[in-house]
Design an enzyme around this catalytic site. Structure first.
Site, PDB file in Angstrom:
ATOM      1  N   GLY A  13       0.840  -1.173   0.124  1.00  0.00           N
ATOM      2  CA  GLY A  13      -0.054  -0.085   0.049  1.00  0.00           C
ATOM      3  C   GLY A  13       0.942   1.354  -0.106  1.00  0.00           C
ATOM      4  CB  SER A  14       4.078   2.280  -0.685  1.00  0.00           C
ATOM      5  OG  SER A  14       4.398   1.611  -2.262  1.00  0.00           O
ATOM      6  CG  ASN A  15       1.799   2.986  -5.428  1.00  0.00           C
ATOM      7  OD1 ASN A  15       2.371   4.021  -6.221  1.00  0.00           O
ATOM      8  ND2 ASN A  15       2.374   1.809  -5.811  1.00  0.00           N
ATOM      9  CG  MET A  95      -1.591  -8.416  -6.177  1.00  0.00           C
ATOM     10  SD  MET A  95      -0.605  -7.613  -7.552  1.00  0.00           S
ATOM     11  CE  MET A  95       0.417  -9.132  -8.098  1.00  0.00           C
ATOM     12  CG  HIS A  96      -8.201 -10.705  -7.363  1.00  0.00           C
ATOM     13  ND1 HIS A  96      -7.774 -11.981  -7.682  1.00  0.00           N
ATOM     14  CD2 HIS A  96      -9.031 -10.567  -6.239  1.00  0.00           C
ATOM     15  CE1 HIS A  96      -8.192 -12.505  -6.523  1.00  0.00           C
ATOM     16  NE2 HIS A  96      -8.470 -11.712  -5.867  1.00  0.00           N
ATOM     17  CB  ILE A  97      -7.604 -10.272 -13.893  1.00  0.00           C
ATOM     18  CG1 ILE A  97      -6.077 -10.343 -13.929  1.00  0.00           C
ATOM     19  CG2 ILE A  97      -8.097  -9.826 -15.447  1.00  0.00           C
ATOM     20  CD1 ILE A  97      -5.432 -11.331 -14.678  1.00  0.00           C
ATOM     21  CG  ASN A 112      -3.904  -1.368 -13.261  1.00  0.00           C
ATOM     22  OD1 ASN A 112      -3.704  -1.517 -11.973  1.00  0.00           O
ATOM     23  ND2 ASN A 112      -3.015  -1.951 -14.194  1.00  0.00           N
ATOM     24  CG  HIS A 114       1.727  -2.869 -14.924  1.00  0.00           C
ATOM     25  ND1 HIS A 114       1.737  -3.927 -14.207  1.00  0.00           N
ATOM     26  CD2 HIS A 114       2.461  -2.900 -16.209  1.00  0.00           C
ATOM     27  CE1 HIS A 114       2.391  -4.799 -14.836  1.00  0.00           C
ATOM     28  NE2 HIS A 114       3.071  -4.468 -16.097  1.00  0.00           N
TER      29      HIS A 114
HETATM   30  C1  GRF Z   1       3.125  -1.255  -7.634  1.00  0.00           C
HETATM   31  O1  GRF Z   1       4.434  -1.461  -8.068  1.00  0.00           O
HETATM   32  C2  GRF Z   1       2.095  -1.167  -8.650  1.00  0.00           C
HETATM   33  O2  GRF Z   1       2.388  -0.509 -10.011  1.00  0.00           O
HETATM   34  C3  GRF Z   1       1.753  -2.701  -8.963  1.00  0.00           C
HETATM   35  O3  GRF Z   1       1.701  -3.327  -7.633  1.00  0.00           O
HETATM   36  C4  GRF Z   1       2.697  -2.401  -6.867  1.00  0.00           C
HETATM   37  C5  GRF Z   1       1.910  -1.940  -5.619  1.00  0.00           C
HETATM   38  O4  GRF Z   1       2.675  -1.438  -4.575  1.00  0.00           O
HETATM   39  N1  GRF Z   1       0.365  -2.912  -9.659  1.00  0.00           N
HETATM   40  P1  GRF Z   1       2.188  -0.774  -3.150  1.00  0.00           P
HETATM   41  O5  GRF Z   1       1.334  -1.818  -2.509  1.00  0.00           O
HETATM   42  O6  GRF Z   1       1.238   0.188  -3.422  1.00  0.00           O
HETATM   43  O7  GRF Z   1       3.424  -0.528  -2.224  1.00  0.00           O
END
Ligand code: GRF
Length: 208
Positions: A13-15, A95-97, A112, A114
């Site tokens: 969850g760093s994003n 992580m799900h599609i 999304n 990526h």
């Molecule tokens: C990120 O690299 C994102 O691009 C990918 O999964 C990772 C998630 O990182 N889809 P975080 O959980 O936000 O740290």
């Protein structure tokens, strides 16, 4: 106008944290209505709770155990999210599609992130795959993209933003991942803010 976000995570969850910090710092005109994880132990859930954001845990396993399919899982998730009336669904490490049973509820509203450039290295091992391609002499740089999710294709769809990241000869997976994540944290917030501003301008007729 302040946009309402639903953020979907599966791990660190760093994003998500970058979004939380950007909102607190006045750099993102949004509020997070809910954070959903498909994994109970996702650290992102703790980040959300610390920030006072409602969380939901929505695992796939009970559906599988009852012989239910992805469509039912996706449909229930869409219903869960709809209660929060999100303007944008942000997949930040989800992580799900998704099947159309989910996407049809939120056309042009699922974003999304990526860790690769468009058309390169889809899937969960994008950074590993880029580093391996670098070592085979096939690429010298990788990157990050933010895109809309219109259909069931993996890590594909209308591209909203990209950043290129050079790969260095002494890069380890850890070093490259750290640089990529740092770029992601900035690009995701900037892209979301751009989307929010664009929709707000369209609604007020500015920029016509
Ligand atoms: C990120 O690299 C994102 O691009 C990918 O999964 C990772 C998630 O990182 N889809 P975080 O959980 O936000 O740290």
């Amino acid at each position: 106008m302040t946009a309402t976000l639903a953020v979907l995570i599966s791990g660190n969850g760093s994003n998500l944290q970058a979004i939380i910090d950007a909102i607190a710092g006045g750099r993102l005109d949004a509020r997070i209505a809910v954070v959903v994880s498909n994994r109970k132990d996702a650290f992102g859930l703790i980040r959300a709770e610390r920030a006072g954001i409602p969380t939901r845990y929505h695992p796939l396993k009970p559906y599988r155990d009852q012989g239910k399919g992805r469509c039912e899982y996706d449909g229930d998730l869409a219903a869960l999210l709809a209660e929060f009336r999100p303007d944008w669904i942000v997949l930040a490490g989800w992580m799900h599609i998704f099947s159309n049973a989910f996407l049809d509820h939120f056309p042009h509203r699922v974003v999304n992130l990526h860790p690769a450039l468009p058309g390169q290295f889809p899937g969960a091992r994008a950074i590993e795959d880029a580093l391996a391609a670098f070592h085979r002499g096939e690429i010298r740089e990788t990157g990050v993209m933010v895109h809309l999710v219109p259909d069931e294709r993996v890590d594909e769809g209308p591209v909203l933003a990209t950043r290129t990241i050079p790969i260095r000869a002494d890069d380890t997976l850890e070093r490259l991942s750290t640089r990529i994540h740092a770029v992601e944290h900035v690009l995701l917030v900037e892209t979301l803010q751009g989307l929010i501003k664009k929709v707000s301008n369209e609604n007020t007729g500015e920029g016509d």
